[in-house]
Design a protein around this motif. Structure first.
Motif, PDB file in Angstrom:
ATOM      1  N   ALA A   5      -9.466   6.306  12.774  1.00 60.29           N
ATOM      2  CA  ALA A   5      -8.180   6.977  12.974  1.00 60.29           C
ATOM      3  C   ALA A   5      -7.026   6.219  12.333  1.00 60.29           C
ATOM      4  O   ALA A   5      -6.073   6.827  11.878  1.00 60.29           O
ATOM      5  CB  ALA A   5      -7.922   7.166  14.453  1.00 60.29           C
ATOM      6  N   LEU A   6      -7.096   4.902  12.299  1.00 61.08           N
ATOM      7  CA  LEU A   6      -5.978   4.116  11.794  1.00 61.08           C
ATOM      8  C   LEU A   6      -6.431   3.288  10.599  1.00 61.08           C
ATOM      9  O   LEU A   6      -6.858   2.158  10.725  1.00 61.08           O
ATOM     10  CB  LEU A   6      -5.424   3.209  12.898  1.00 61.08           C
ATOM     11  CG  LEU A   6      -4.039   2.660  12.684  1.00 61.08           C
ATOM     12  CD1 LEU A   6      -3.026   3.780  12.514  1.00 61.08           C
ATOM     13  CD2 LEU A   6      -3.633   1.800  13.840  1.00 61.08           C
ATOM     14  N   GLU A   7      -6.318   3.857   9.441  1.00 58.22           N
ATOM     15  CA  GLU A   7      -6.686   3.169   8.212  1.00 58.22           C
ATOM     16  C   GLU A   7      -5.424   2.555   7.602  1.00 58.22           C
ATOM     17  O   GLU A   7      -4.303   2.930   7.971  1.00 58.22           O
ATOM     18  CB  GLU A   7      -7.333   4.157   7.245  1.00 58.22           C
ATOM     19  CG  GLU A   7      -8.671   4.655   7.748  1.00 58.22           C
ATOM     20  CD  GLU A   7      -9.343   5.612   6.779  1.00 58.22           C
ATOM     21  OE1 GLU A   7      -8.860   5.748   5.639  1.00 58.22           O
ATOM     22  OE2 GLU A   7     -10.332   6.219   7.170  1.00 58.22           O
ATOM     23  N   PRO A   8      -5.567   1.641   6.666  1.00 61.58           N
ATOM     24  CA  PRO A   8      -4.388   0.979   6.074  1.00 61.58           C
ATOM     25  C   PRO A   8      -3.380   1.937   5.455  1.00 61.58           C
ATOM     26  O   PRO A   8      -2.165   1.730   5.570  1.00 61.58           O
ATOM     27  CB  PRO A   8      -4.987   0.069   5.006  1.00 61.58           C
ATOM     28  CG  PRO A   8      -6.364  -0.202   5.460  1.00 61.58           C
ATOM     29  CD  PRO A   8      -6.809   1.033   6.191  1.00 61.58           C
ATOM     30  N   TRP A   9      -3.817   2.994   4.852  1.00 60.19           N
ATOM     31  CA  TRP A   9      -2.856   3.909   4.240  1.00 60.19           C
ATOM     32  C   TRP A   9      -2.081   4.689   5.295  1.00 60.19           C
ATOM     33  O   TRP A   9      -0.949   5.097   5.063  1.00 60.19           O
ATOM     34  CB  TRP A   9      -3.533   4.840   3.227  1.00 60.19           C
ATOM     35  CG  TRP A   9      -4.443   5.863   3.805  1.00 60.19           C
ATOM     36  CD1 TRP A   9      -5.756   5.728   4.083  1.00 60.19           C
ATOM     37  CD2 TRP A   9      -4.084   7.198   4.152  1.00 60.19           C
ATOM     38  NE1 TRP A   9      -6.248   6.894   4.602  1.00 60.19           N
ATOM     39  CE2 TRP A   9      -5.234   7.810   4.652  1.00 60.19           C
ATOM     40  CE3 TRP A   9      -2.905   7.929   4.099  1.00 60.19           C
ATOM     41  CZ2 TRP A   9      -5.243   9.130   5.101  1.00 60.19           C
ATOM     42  CZ3 TRP A   9      -2.921   9.237   4.542  1.00 60.19           C
ATOM     43  CH2 TRP A   9      -4.081   9.830   5.040  1.00 60.19           C
ATOM     44  N   ILE A  11      -0.974   3.313   8.109  1.00 56.65           N
ATOM     45  CA  ILE A  11       0.086   2.372   8.476  1.00 56.65           C
ATOM     46  C   ILE A  11       1.182   2.371   7.412  1.00 56.65           C
ATOM     47  O   ILE A  11       2.372   2.356   7.715  1.00 56.65           O
ATOM     48  CB  ILE A  11      -0.497   0.958   8.674  1.00 56.65           C
ATOM     49  CG1 ILE A  11      -1.469   0.977   9.860  1.00 56.65           C
ATOM     50  CG2 ILE A  11       0.608  -0.060   8.913  1.00 56.65           C
ATOM     51  CD1 ILE A  11      -2.249  -0.298  10.028  1.00 56.65           C
ATOM     52  N   LEU A  12       0.779   2.414   6.155  1.00 56.58           N
ATOM     53  CA  LEU A  12       1.742   2.456   5.060  1.00 56.58           C
ATOM     54  C   LEU A  12       2.622   3.700   5.132  1.00 56.58           C
ATOM     55  O   LEU A  12       3.847   3.621   4.944  1.00 56.58           O
ATOM     56  CB  LEU A  12       1.008   2.406   3.714  1.00 56.58           C
ATOM     57  CG  LEU A  12       1.878   2.356   2.468  1.00 56.58           C
ATOM     58  CD1 LEU A  12       2.681   1.065   2.453  1.00 56.58           C
ATOM     59  CD2 LEU A  12       1.027   2.484   1.236  1.00 56.58           C
ATOM     60  N   VAL A  13       2.040   4.832   5.445  1.00 58.84           N
ATOM     61  CA  VAL A  13       2.802   6.079   5.560  1.00 58.84           C
ATOM     62  C   VAL A  13       3.783   5.991   6.735  1.00 58.84           C
ATOM     63  O   VAL A  13       4.947   6.396   6.620  1.00 58.84           O
ATOM     64  CB  VAL A  13       1.859   7.294   5.710  1.00 58.84           C
ATOM     65  CG1 VAL A  13       2.634   8.541   6.093  1.00 58.84           C
ATOM     66  CG2 VAL A  13       1.070   7.514   4.435  1.00 58.84           C
ATOM     67  N   VAL A  14       3.342   5.439   7.851  1.00 61.14           N
ATOM     68  CA  VAL A  14       4.224   5.306   9.023  1.00 61.14           C
ATOM     69  C   VAL A  14       5.399   4.388   8.692  1.00 61.14           C
ATOM     70  O   VAL A  14       6.551   4.698   9.025  1.00 61.14           O
ATOM     71  CB  VAL A  14       3.423   4.792  10.244  1.00 61.14           C
ATOM     72  CG1 VAL A  14       4.351   4.396  11.371  1.00 61.14           C
ATOM     73  CG2 VAL A  14       2.434   5.839  10.705  1.00 61.14           C
ATOM     74  N   VAL A  15       5.134   3.251   8.040  1.00 56.07           N
ATOM     75  CA  VAL A  15       6.204   2.328   7.659  1.00 56.07           C
ATOM     76  C   VAL A  15       7.187   3.005   6.703  1.00 56.07           C
ATOM     77  O   VAL A  15       8.405   2.870   6.853  1.00 56.07           O
ATOM     78  CB  VAL A  15       5.614   1.041   7.036  1.00 56.07           C
ATOM     79  CG1 VAL A  15       6.702   0.193   6.386  1.00 56.07           C
ATOM     80  CG2 VAL A  15       4.867   0.245   8.081  1.00 56.07           C
ATOM     81  N   LEU A  16       6.681   3.742   5.749  1.00 56.60           N
ATOM     82  CA  LEU A  16       7.533   4.449   4.799  1.00 56.60           C
ATOM     83  C   LEU A  16       8.417   5.477   5.498  1.00 56.60           C
ATOM     84  O   LEU A  16       9.621   5.576   5.223  1.00 56.60           O
ATOM     85  CB  LEU A  16       6.680   5.129   3.721  1.00 56.60           C
ATOM     86  CG  LEU A  16       7.429   5.804   2.587  1.00 56.60           C
ATOM     87  CD1 LEU A  16       8.200   4.767   1.793  1.00 56.60           C
ATOM     88  CD2 LEU A  16       6.478   6.565   1.708  1.00 56.60           C
ATOM     89  N   VAL A  17       7.866   6.215   6.449  1.00 57.30           N
ATOM     90  CA  VAL A  17       8.638   7.215   7.195  1.00 57.30           C
ATOM     91  C   VAL A  17       9.728   6.530   8.026  1.00 57.30           C
ATOM     92  O   VAL A  17      10.869   7.008   8.079  1.00 57.30           O
ATOM     93  CB  VAL A  17       7.712   8.075   8.080  1.00 57.30           C
ATOM     94  CG1 VAL A  17       8.507   8.894   9.076  1.00 57.30           C
ATOM     95  CG2 VAL A  17       6.828   8.958   7.220  1.00 57.30           C
ATOM     96  N   VAL A  18       9.404   5.404   8.654  1.00 60.43           N
ATOM     97  CA  VAL A  18      10.401   4.678   9.455  1.00 60.43           C
ATOM     98  C   VAL A  18      11.540   4.191   8.573  1.00 60.43           C
ATOM     99  O   VAL A  18      12.719   4.304   8.941  1.00 60.43           O
ATOM    100  CB  VAL A  18       9.723   3.504  10.207  1.00 60.43           C
ATOM    101  CG1 VAL A  18      10.747   2.559  10.799  1.00 60.43           C
ATOM    102  CG2 VAL A  18       8.816   4.034  11.299  1.00 60.43           C
ATOM    103  N   VAL A  19      11.216   3.647   7.409  1.00 63.33           N
ATOM    104  CA  VAL A  19      12.255   3.161   6.497  1.00 63.33           C
ATOM    105  C   VAL A  19      13.143   4.310   6.022  1.00 63.33           C
ATOM    106  O   VAL A  19      14.365   4.183   5.951  1.00 63.33           O
ATOM    107  CB  VAL A  19      11.625   2.414   5.297  1.00 63.33           C
ATOM    108  CG1 VAL A  19      12.666   2.140   4.217  1.00 63.33           C
ATOM    109  CG2 VAL A  19      10.997   1.116   5.756  1.00 63.33           C
ATOM    110  N   VAL A  20      12.536   5.449   5.723  1.00 64.08           N
ATOM    111  CA  VAL A  20      13.317   6.601   5.264  1.00 64.08           C
ATOM    112  C   VAL A  20      14.208   7.133   6.386  1.00 64.08           C
ATOM    113  O   VAL A  20      15.381   7.463   6.160  1.00 64.08           O
ATOM    114  CB  VAL A  20      12.388   7.705   4.709  1.00 64.08           C
ATOM    115  CG1 VAL A  20      13.149   9.008   4.504  1.00 64.08           C
ATOM    116  CG2 VAL A  20      11.748   7.257   3.413  1.00 64.08           C
TER     117      VAL A  20
END
Length: 84
Positions: A5-9, A11-20
């Motif tokens: 369920a929680l792959e590295p990509w 986490i990357l998408v979640v971080v990108l959404v938070v930054v945006v």
């Protein structure tokens, strides 16, 4: 199905959404506030734990009662001064 369920990509998408959503300027302030809140929570939890252990500790004797010897003359009432 939920095995990966929680792959590295992800986490990357979640971080990108938070930054945006929050912007890069507010993220350090938010992280600082979160860290401060965590320190406060830890100290309060430790104080509650220490307080719980203190109940089984030594008993503090009560303060001595006021007697005529330790009352100041300005507040001492004499029986002869009392109205009848």
């Amino acid at each position: 199905m939920l095995r990966n369920a929680l792959e590295p990509w992800h986490i990357l998408v979640v971080v990108l959404v938070v930054v945006v959503l929050f912007g890069s300027k507010k993220l350090p302030d938010t992280a600082r506030a979160l860290g401060k809140s965590m320190r406060i929570l830890k100290s309060e939890a430790k104080a509650m734990k220490d307080e719980g252990g203190a109940e089984a500790g030594p008993v503090v004797p009560p303060a001595p009662a006021a007697t005529v010897d330790n009352v100041t003359p300005a507040t001492a009432a004499h029986p002869a001064d009392s109205p009848r």
